[in-house]
Design a protein around this motif. Structure first.
Motif, PDB file in Angstrom:
ATOM      1  N   ILE A 126       0.858  -1.193   0.000  1.00 56.92           N
ATOM      2  CA  ILE A 126       0.000   0.000   0.000  1.00 56.92           C
ATOM      3  C   ILE A 126       0.889   1.237   0.000  1.00 56.92           C
ATOM      4  CG2 ILE A 126      -1.894   1.212   1.127  1.00 56.92           C
ATOM      5  CD1 ILE A 126      -2.524  -1.718   0.137  1.00 56.92           C
ATOM      6  N   SER A 127       0.944   1.904  -1.143  1.00 53.51           N
ATOM      7  CA  SER A 127       1.755   3.114  -1.234  1.00 53.51           C
ATOM      8  C   SER A 127       0.845   4.329  -1.392  1.00 53.51           C
ATOM      9  CB  SER A 127       2.754   2.981  -2.368  1.00 53.51           C
ATOM     10  OG  SER A 127       3.669   4.061  -2.327  1.00 53.51           O
ATOM     11  N   THR A 128       1.370   5.394  -1.904  1.00 55.90           N
ATOM     12  CA  THR A 128       0.662   6.681  -1.897  1.00 55.90           C
ATOM     13  C   THR A 128       0.942   7.448  -3.180  1.00 55.90           C
ATOM     14  OG1 THR A 128       0.730   8.873  -0.874  1.00 55.90           O
ATOM     15  CG2 THR A 128       2.638   7.498  -0.520  1.00 55.90           C
ATOM     16  N   ASP A 129       0.010   8.315  -3.569  1.00 54.47           N
ATOM     17  CA  ASP A 129       0.250   9.167  -4.744  1.00 54.47           C
ATOM     18  C   ASP A 129       1.379  10.167  -4.485  1.00 54.47           C
ATOM     19  OD1 ASP A 129      -1.078  10.868  -2.967  1.00 54.47           O
ATOM     20  OD2 ASP A 129      -2.572  11.554  -4.421  1.00 54.47           O
ATOM     21  N   GLU A 130       1.756  10.351  -3.207  1.00 57.25           N
ATOM     22  CA  GLU A 130       2.776  11.354  -2.887  1.00 57.25           C
ATOM     23  C   GLU A 130       4.147  10.992  -3.456  1.00 57.25           C
ATOM     24  OE1 GLU A 130       2.548  13.015   1.068  1.00 57.25           O
ATOM     25  OE2 GLU A 130       0.445  12.441   1.246  1.00 57.25           O
ATOM     26  N   VAL A 131       4.338   9.713  -3.843  1.00 60.57           N
ATOM     27  CA  VAL A 131       5.635   9.316  -4.432  1.00 60.57           C
ATOM     28  C   VAL A 131       5.883  10.020  -5.765  1.00 60.57           C
ATOM     29  CG1 VAL A 131       5.682   7.050  -3.310  1.00 60.57           C
ATOM     30  CG2 VAL A 131       4.697   7.265  -5.623  1.00 60.57           C
ATOM     31  N   TYR A 132       4.808  10.493  -6.430  1.00 64.61           N
ATOM     32  CA  TYR A 132       4.977  11.159  -7.728  1.00 64.61           C
ATOM     33  C   TYR A 132       5.403  12.613  -7.578  1.00 64.61           C
ATOM     34  CZ  TYR A 132       2.258   7.178  -9.548  1.00 64.61           C
ATOM     35  OH  TYR A 132       1.807   5.925  -9.894  1.00 64.61           O
ATOM     36  N   GLY A 133       5.434  13.133  -6.360  1.00 66.07           N
ATOM     37  CA  GLY A 133       5.774  14.541  -6.169  1.00 66.07           C
ATOM     38  C   GLY A 133       4.548  15.400  -6.321  1.00 66.07           C
ATOM     39  N   GLN A 134       4.717  16.597  -6.880  1.00 70.42           N
ATOM     40  CA  GLN A 134       3.574  17.508  -6.942  1.00 70.42           C
ATOM     41  C   GLN A 134       3.214  17.848  -8.379  1.00 70.42           C
ATOM     42  OE1 GLN A 134       4.460  21.321  -5.195  1.00 70.42           O
ATOM     43  NE2 GLN A 134       6.325  21.598  -6.395  1.00 70.42           N
TER      44      GLN A 134
END
Ligand code: NAD
Ligand code: TYD
Length: 339
Positions: A126-134
């Protein structure tokens, strides 16, 4: 036939806890193991409705502790792993990045080793969209599964690092993995250090709501129930090795979120207090969910219906959040905001 055994890490936390309850109730034929270290974010009182059910088991353990985790996997021979356990709060990662590397990177590696050695049939990370930056403010730009990883906070960098390790175990050892990257969740049992539960609980107590900067940062909000349904789908139908983004096109500025809650509770916007901006504060997140939709997922909640359900839940469960904000959390809050 042997009953399937599912290990859920971080099942005493917010999303993992909702997922544990969802799975225990929906799948009596599965044995559900909730493994959690019980950090400040872990709370088992939320599981009172399921703890006596025969298919629910709790294990207190640290995912970074290889001497506990490997023997546990060898003994229990889990069929599936759904891995939520993490340090999850960006503000804490800015103050103390080391524990994020330890839990999110080292802990994930220990679980991957155990899963590889015991031939787990599916490892959902379970990861997060935050890994893509902004993203910029262009409303038609979205994160897709092909967006390059460009994490900006120690939290998102530690999650991106764990994603890469998970990917490598598929490419190198053929471990059957999936990675999910969801947008910001909200809903029942959300720890009141995150924006939505923080706002609801503080407004209910007539306390100021700290909004970083000028409140123009945008998040894409998804009700935790819809996240749980997406993970269930990926667990059963996800194509090995694939990443799935999860989001429901519910983009709101932080100021809009705070004002919506204040209005629904019939309180004054004067409760909003602008606070110094977060370091490295990501401007905007937004998910293109077409791939998970093709797998058969669609959200049940709009932002409007989900936030109303959540506010009602906090009104009906004051005992839960009052217990949390009167404990250790209080000390953390004072250090964070110096209010
Ligand atoms: P949370 O902070 O509420 O819960 C984390 C849980 O992990 C806690 O119960 C904690 O005790 C446990 N834990 C921490 N360190 C551990 C260790 N070393 N060993 C075992 N257990 C440990 O987090 P959450 O908001 O429920 O997030 C769960 C997962 O979902 C995280 O991996 C996070 O990155 C991801 N995610 C969160 C969001 C969100 O909006 N909250 C969105 C997308 C993805
Ligand atoms: P948060 O709930 O911490 O989630 P994340 O940082 O993972 O997106 O924060 C959501 C947004 O709300 C983010 O832009 C930071 C902002 N925020 C505030 O303005 N005030 C607060 O007190 C908190 C906790 C967050």
């Amino acid at each position: 036939m042997m009953r399937k055994k599912i290990l859920i890490t971080g099942g005493a936390g917010f999303i993992g806890g909702n997922f544990v309850q969802y799975m225990v109730n929906k799948y009596p034929e599965y044995e559900i193991y909730n493994l959690d270290l019980m950090t400040y974010a872990g709370d088992l009182t939320k599981h009172q409705s399921i703890e006596k059910m025969g298919n629910y088991h709790f294990v207190k353990a640290d995912i970074t502790d290889v001497d506990t985790i490997i023997p546990l996997f060898e003994k229990e021979k889990f069929d599936y792993v759904v891995h939520f356990a993490a340090e999850s709060h960006v503000d804490r990662s800015i103050k103390n990045p080391g524990i994020f590397v330890q839990t999110n990177v080292v802990g994930t590696h220990v679980l991957l080793e155990a899963a590889k050695e015991t031939k787990v049939q599916k490892f959902v990370h379970i990861s997060t969209d935050e890994v893509y930056g902004q993203l910029d403010l262009n409303p038609t730009s979205y994160f897709t599964e092909d967006t390059p990883l460009q994490p900006n906070s120690p939290y998102s960098a530690s999650k991106a690092s764990s994603d890469l390790l998970v990917r490598s175990y598929h490419e190198t050892y053929d471990l059957p993995i999936n990675i999910t990257r969801c947008s910001n969740n909200y809903g029942p049992f959300h720890f009141p250090e995150k924006l939505i539960p923080l706002t609801i609980t503080r407004v209910l107590n007539d306390q100021k709501v700290p909004i970083y900067g000028v409140g123009n940062h945008i998040r894409d909000w998804l009700h935790v129930y819809d996240h749980c349904k997406a993970i269930e789908l990926v667990l059963h139908k996800g194509i090995n090795g694939e990443v799935y983004n999860i989001g429901g096109h519910n983009e709101r500025t932080n100021l809009e979120v705070a004002k919506t809650i204040i209005h629904k509770l019939g309180k004054s916007e004067k409760l909003i207090e602008f606070a110094p901006d977060r370091l490295g504060h990501d401007l905007r997140y937004a998910i293109d969910p077409q791939k998970i939709e093709r797998l058969g997922w669609k959200p049940t909640y709009t932002f409007e219906s989900g936030i109303q359900q959540t506010i009602n839940w906090y009104l009906e469960h004051k005992y839960w959040w009052q217990k949390i904000i009167s404990g250790d959390y209080r000390n953390y809050f004072d250090r964070q905001y110096s209010l």
